[in-house]
Motif scaffolding. Structure first.
Motif, PDB file in Angstrom:
ATOM      1  N   LEU A 122       0.847  -1.185   0.000  1.00  0.00           N
ATOM      2  CA  LEU A 122       0.000   0.000   0.000  1.00  0.00           C
ATOM      3  C   LEU A 122       0.884   1.236   0.000  1.00  0.00           C
TER       4      LEU A 122
ATOM      5  N   ASP B  44       1.733   6.425   3.085  1.00  0.00           N
ATOM      6  CA  ASP B  44       0.848   7.217   3.935  1.00  0.00           C
ATOM      7  C   ASP B  44      -0.420   6.453   4.281  1.00  0.00           C
ATOM      8  N   GLU B  45      -0.885   5.622   3.348  1.00  0.00           N
ATOM      9  CA  GLU B  45      -2.064   4.801   3.611  1.00  0.00           C
ATOM     10  C   GLU B  45      -1.763   3.746   4.656  1.00  0.00           C
TER      11      GLU B  45
ATOM     12  N   GLY C 193      -1.564   5.169   8.056  1.00  0.00           N
ATOM     13  CA  GLY C 193      -2.874   5.532   8.574  1.00  0.00           C
ATOM     14  C   GLY C 193      -3.639   4.382   9.182  1.00  0.00           C
TER      15      GLY C 193
ATOM     16  N   ARG D 127     -10.624   4.179   9.744  1.00  0.00           N
ATOM     17  CA  ARG D 127     -10.830   4.104   8.308  1.00  0.00           C
ATOM     18  C   ARG D 127     -11.032   2.661   7.866  1.00  0.00           C
TER      19      ARG D 127
ATOM     20  N   ILE E 100     -10.467   0.431   4.145  1.00  0.00           N
ATOM     21  CA  ILE E 100      -9.939   0.499   2.792  1.00  0.00           C
ATOM     22  C   ILE E 100     -10.558  -0.624   1.966  1.00  0.00           C
TER      23      ILE E 100
ATOM     24  N   LEU F  27      -5.010  -0.796  -4.118  1.00  0.00           N
ATOM     25  CA  LEU F  27      -5.948   0.015  -3.350  1.00  0.00           C
ATOM     26  C   LEU F  27      -6.989   0.626  -4.278  1.00  0.00           C
TER      27      LEU F  27
ATOM     28  N   GLN G 121     -10.130   2.211  -2.704  1.00  0.00           N
ATOM     29  CA  GLN G 121     -10.825   3.302  -2.017  1.00  0.00           C
ATOM     30  C   GLN G 121     -10.424   3.336  -0.551  1.00  0.00           C
ATOM     31  N   ARG G 122     -10.373   4.547   0.001  1.00  0.00           N
ATOM     32  CA  ARG G 122     -10.223   4.720   1.443  1.00  0.00           C
ATOM     33  C   ARG G 122     -11.403   5.537   1.936  1.00  0.00           C
TER      34      ARG G 122
ATOM     35  N   ASP H 225     -15.710   7.820  -1.660  1.00  0.00           N
ATOM     36  CA  ASP H 225     -14.886   7.872  -0.449  1.00  0.00           C
ATOM     37  C   ASP H 225     -15.700   8.341   0.762  1.00  0.00           C
TER      38      ASP H 225
END
Length: 373
Positions: free
Chosen positions: A268, A271-272, A275, A301, A303, A312, A314-315, A349
């Motif tokens: 991933l 930054d994802e 998170g 969150r 994902i 990936l 969608q977050r 999102d």
């Protein structure tokens, strides 16, 4: 297959009529199937329950239990949903979906505790449950006969510590087991006793003989393999909880193509990954599209990934996101520990609210009736 009208008509004690009605109206739209959910919940006073909610929200059940529960599983073509105490709990609870009543509670037995997950055989007779022999720390899969009052019929050794979620492969013969690798003992509640010598794994087991047919190890020994789902075409997506330093960002998702034996850990964006805060909870794979959702309550969150490519898609921000199930063609339903129910889509999102209840949902959702893949 259960008759939809025979399923538990349920909501939560204390929920406002307005909230339930609003939830009902949205869930009964012609474009989407009705929701039928069972989950472990806690109320504001810390009392533990097993609760159910259907799309109408007009009838209710909320069964008090002594221990906090975790995951559950529906009986194929039968009347039962079983919900399991979470580690280190010692009871599993069999709910009759026609009456909405607790039919029986089954104790793990002296020296054993449950890990919060189980799965039925395709003919609905056998129930496979992950357990711990806390005198030896040996992880095992216990087999119960649902047609004989949930009598214990076998124990299968996993040659490892800390099994957690398990699912049945679409071949009907293989159990897919997430082995967390973490040693615990009821005398020490949930304290992790072996973080310096963990041996987590993703295991394939013959459900008839108990033979381990394959074992795959995460890239780091402190990546505890905890939750998983299996696609209709036999792709496993598993989620890790990292037990190492919190500032590190190891991979948190594993992918196994059981047709080829290819095991990988999809990358991933950094930054994802950061998170997610090194913790994944519930995983659900769509029955109709190549999508999987992974919830991360510490990261607030969820994902959505393409389970075939690992990419990936969608977050979506959801505070204290908890359980997840597939919903519709490209979507998922998730719960929040703050009481909310939301619909997610790979095409947006934004989480769509679908009701709020005065309970804390646990990390897993169970369909209130068996859904054919």
């Amino acid at each position: 297959m259960l008759n939809r009208r025979g399923f538990i008509k349920a909501s939560f004690a204390g929920a406002s009529v307005t909230a339930v009605a609003a939830c009902s109206n949205r869930l009964l739209t012609p474009a989407a199937p009705a929701l039928e959910l069972v989950s472990a919940v806690d109320d504001a006073n810390g009392q533990h329950y097993i609760s159910g909610v259907d799309s109408s929200g007009q009838k209710r059940f909320q069964i008090p239990v002594a221990e906090r529960c975790h995951g559950g599983c529906p009986q194929p073509h039968g009347d039962h949903v079983v919900v399991f105490a979470r580690r280190p709990g010692r009871q599993m609870h069999v709910i009759n979906t026609r009456s909405g009543q607790l039919e029986r509670s089954v104790h793990a037995g002296d020296g054993y505790h449950y890990y919060g997950h189980g799965v039925y055989s395709p003919d609905a007779r056998l129930l496979y449950v992950t357990m711990n022999n806390y005198q030896t720390s040996a992880g095992l899969v216990r087999v119960y006969d649902a047609f004989d009052s949930y009598r214990q019929v076998a124990d299968f050794d996993l040659a490892g510590i800390g099994p957690h979620e398990l699912r049945l492969h679409p071949d009907g013969n293989t159990l897919v087991v997430a082995l967390g690798g973490i040693e615990t003992h009821p005398d020490y509640d949930r304290i992790k006793l072996n973080l310096d010598r963990m041996e987590p794994a993703l295991i394939l087991m013959d459900r008839h003989s108990g033979e381990i047919t394959a074992r795959y190890s995460p890239s780091h020994p402190q990546l505890s393999c905890r939750h998983l789902d299996v696609s209709p075409d036999g792709v496993v997506i598993a989620g890790y909880q990292y037990e190492g330093p919190e500032w590190e960002t190891p991979p948190l998702i594993a992918r196994l193509d059981t047709a080829t034996g290819e095991f990988s850990e999809p990358e991933l964006p950094l930054d994802e990954l950061a998170g997610l805060r090194n913790y994944t909870a519930s995983i659900a794979i769509s029955r109709h599209s190549p999508l999987a959702v992974i919830t991360a309550p510490l990261g607030n969150r969820a994902i959505i990934i393409n389970y075939r490519t690992g990419e990936l898609v969608q977050r979506i921000a959801v505070k204290d996101v908890a359980g997840a199930l597939p919903y519709g063609e490209r979507g998922f339903v998730v719960t929040s520990g703050l009481g909310g129910v939301f619909l997610l889509s790979a095409d947006s999102d934004q989480a769509v609210p679908h009701g709020s209840y005065p309970v804390r949902w646990d990390n897993h959702l169970t369909p209130g009736q068996f859904v054919v893949a």
